[in-house]
Scaffold this motif. Structure first.
Motif, mmCIF file in Angstrom:
data_model
loop_
_atom_site.group_PDB
_atom_site.id
_atom_site.type_symbol
_atom_site.label_atom_id
_atom_site.label_comp_id
_atom_site.label_asym_id
_atom_site.label_seq_id
_atom_site.Cartn_x
_atom_site.Cartn_y
_atom_site.Cartn_z
ATOM 1 N N HIS A 179 0.786 -1.255 0.016
ATOM 2 C CA HIS A 179 0.191 0.016 -0.035
ATOM 3 C C HIS A 179 0.927 1.112 -0.095
ATOM 4 O O HIS A 179 1.874 1.283 0.834
ATOM 5 N N HIS A 182 -11.676 -12.385 7.494
ATOM 6 C CA HIS A 182 -12.432 -11.011 7.731
ATOM 7 C C HIS A 182 -13.743 -11.431 6.964
ATOM 8 O O HIS A 182 -13.679 -11.817 5.551
ATOM 9 N N GLU A 235 -2.988 4.766 3.071
ATOM 10 C CA GLU A 235 -3.536 4.029 3.809
ATOM 11 C C GLU A 235 -4.925 3.446 2.982
ATOM 12 O O GLU A 235 -5.221 3.473 1.732
ATOM 13 N N GLU A 236 -5.386 2.119 3.440
ATOM 14 C CA GLU A 236 -6.499 1.587 2.618
ATOM 15 C C GLU A 236 -7.437 1.201 3.230
ATOM 16 O O GLU A 236 -7.209 0.687 4.699
ATOM 17 N N ARG A 237 -8.773 1.261 3.290
ATOM 18 C CA ARG A 237 -9.716 1.026 4.173
ATOM 19 C C ARG A 237 -10.738 -0.048 3.140
ATOM 20 O O ARG A 237 -11.378 0.591 2.327
ATOM 21 N N HIS A 255 -6.055 5.213 -0.571
ATOM 22 C CA HIS A 255 -5.804 6.760 -0.708
ATOM 23 C C HIS A 255 -4.776 6.912 -1.664
ATOM 24 O O HIS A 255 -5.007 7.908 -1.937
ATOM 25 N N PHE A 278 -14.505 -4.440 9.102
ATOM 26 C CA PHE A 278 -13.915 -3.363 8.432
ATOM 27 C C PHE A 278 -12.416 -3.593 8.668
ATOM 28 O O PHE A 278 -11.957 -4.228 9.764
ATOM 29 N N ALA A 279 -11.581 -3.412 7.792
ATOM 30 C CA ALA A 279 -10.165 -3.625 7.778
ATOM 31 C C ALA A 279 -9.376 -2.473 7.432
ATOM 32 O O ALA A 279 -10.040 -1.811 6.570
ATOM 33 N N SER A 280 -8.291 -2.312 7.952
ATOM 34 C CA SER A 280 -7.471 -0.985 7.564
ATOM 35 C C SER A 280 -6.076 -1.571 7.535
ATOM 36 O O SER A 280 -5.547 -2.342 8.474
ATOM 37 N N TYR A 281 -5.456 -1.275 6.219
ATOM 38 C CA TYR A 281 -4.052 -1.382 6.170
ATOM 39 C C TYR A 281 -3.106 0.014 5.911
ATOM 40 O O TYR A 281 -3.827 1.035 5.326
ATOM 41 N N GLU A 282 -2.325 0.059 6.606
ATOM 42 C CA GLU A 282 -1.443 1.300 6.873
ATOM 43 C C GLU A 282 -0.393 1.432 5.547
ATOM 44 O O GLU A 282 -0.070 0.590 4.972
ATOM 45 N N ASP A 283 0.023 2.621 5.329
ATOM 46 C CA ASP A 283 1.080 2.935 4.464
ATOM 47 C C ASP A 283 2.147 1.981 4.370
ATOM 48 O O ASP A 283 2.765 1.790 5.612
#
Length: 109
Positions: A47, A67, A50-52, A101, A72-77
């Motif tokens: 990524h 999941h 970030e990605e949501r 993003h 809801f999952a979140s992945y950081e830069d």
């Protein structure tokens, strides 16, 4: 939402389709629906920003776990993962609403 009515675009990845709601080529920012048939997945990617993700149907598994619909999952830069749709008896396609993003980079093989 009638997921069967979405005009899915095929991708070069077997069993994976996508529908773009909005995409900015300059920034890489994308809002899209992603559909993965049971047992199929999106290749490992990194990524940029970030990605949501919101799981609308089915579910997927990656390095962070499993999941399922409603999650809801979140992945950081800078994070990487390789999601694969859950398979097995009664499995349905995994459908995700994804906000990336700054886009992604496919991992080199």
């Amino acid at each position: 939402m009638d997921l069967a009515a979405i005009p899915w675009k095929t991708t070069r990845h077997p069993g994976v389709g996508i529908w773009f709601y909005a995409a900015d080529r300059a920034s890489g920012r994308t809002l899209a629906l992603i559909r993965m048939e049971p047992g199929c997945g999106y290749p490992r990617h990194k990524h940029r920003g970030e990605e949501r993700l919101l799981v609308l149907q089915g579910g997927y598994r990656d390095e962070a776990g499993e999941h399922r619909a409603g999650a809801f999952a979140s992945y950081e830069d800078g994070s990487e993962h390789a999601p694969v749709a859950l398979a097995g008896p009664g499995a349905v396609p995994c459908v995700l609403l994804a906000l990336a993003h700054e886009g992604i980079l496919l991992a080199e093989r």
